[in-house]
Design a protein around this motif. Sequence first.
Motif, PDB file in Angstrom:
ATOM      1  N   ASP A  56       0.859  -1.182   0.000  1.00 50.73           N
ATOM      2  CA  ASP A  56       0.000   0.000   0.000  1.00 50.73           C
ATOM      3  C   ASP A  56       0.899   1.237   0.000  1.00 50.73           C
ATOM      4  N   TRP A  57       0.275   2.407  -0.011  1.00 50.41           N
ATOM      5  CA  TRP A  57       1.058   3.644  -0.069  1.00 50.41           C
ATOM      6  C   TRP A  57       1.861   3.864   1.196  1.00 50.41           C
ATOM      7  N   GLU A  61       5.772   4.698   0.869  1.00 48.74           N
ATOM      8  CA  GLU A  61       6.278   5.982   1.333  1.00 48.74           C
ATOM      9  C   GLU A  61       6.935   5.904   2.705  1.00 48.74           C
ATOM     10  N   TRP A  74      10.601   3.571   0.846  1.00 54.44           N
ATOM     11  CA  TRP A  74      10.837   4.796   0.078  1.00 54.44           C
ATOM     12  C   TRP A  74      12.329   5.054  -0.134  1.00 54.44           C
TER      13      TRP A  74
END
Length: 296
Positions: A56-57, A61, A74
């Motif tokens: 997922d994000w 990130e 990230w």
Amino acid sequence: MNITAEERAYMERYRKHKWLLSKCFSVLCLAAMLSCLGILLLLLGSVLYRGMHYLDWQFIEGLPSRNAEKAGMWVYLIGSLWLIGLTALFSVPLGVGAALYLEEYAADTRWKRAVQVNIANLAGVPSIVYGLLGLGVFAWALNLGHSILAGALTLTLVVLPIVILATQEALRSVPGSIRQASYALGATRWQTTWRQVLPAATPGIMTGVILAISRALGEAAPLVAMGAVQYVDRAPDSIWSTFTALPLAIFEWAGRAQPEFHDLSAAAIVVLLAVLITLNMGAALVRYRFGKHIRW
């Protein structure tokens, strides 16, 4: 010419025998292809099944962490993009230029043949050897340390022979009639190479670049050998930054004892494949753009 019944029967058996062998060979080739495809789908399915839970994000990130629920990639992703960008910037001009000289300008001498043999041998050298070479030359001798620049130069050594060999094959595939027609119109060798030969060979060159960048993107051994760190608390912002990369994250998480980190490793593999496919699509578009205008 009259053919006896016995000769006709022999010819008929011979044709059936050839047809049977051809069918068997086709079936074996199909079975080999389906086996490879089945193994690939099985591996991809296993990776997707284990990694989709974390994909997922927040994972993309996030920053590295000892807690699997909070760990992100990230820093690894940005480090890989820096490495691939600089590696392509160094290896493509050098590789294409070297191949152009060897194919279009260099005379067929013993020196050229020796260089060709060495380039072919370098393409088969294990990547860990290039990692040790990068550690000694770039990190220590040139005092670049464990920076992104040192890592990119090391990966350039890994993929440069592949780019040279692929470019040479692409240049050899260009028909000689294109060169002869250009010379007949009064063009110089430079004009012929730049405006005729190189555009015609671009689709093949891009194929070699795709293979080279794909290998560089997935290399972990040379980065480990030259001392790339596996934990960085912030994304790199210059060529002098300490770096890490996606293959190192996969290597680290897969070696952990906790099963959660194994799932994180699978999720990182999915992201790595997505980056690789995106880069390949960009190169394929360039190859298609040049290829659709070429007719011979």
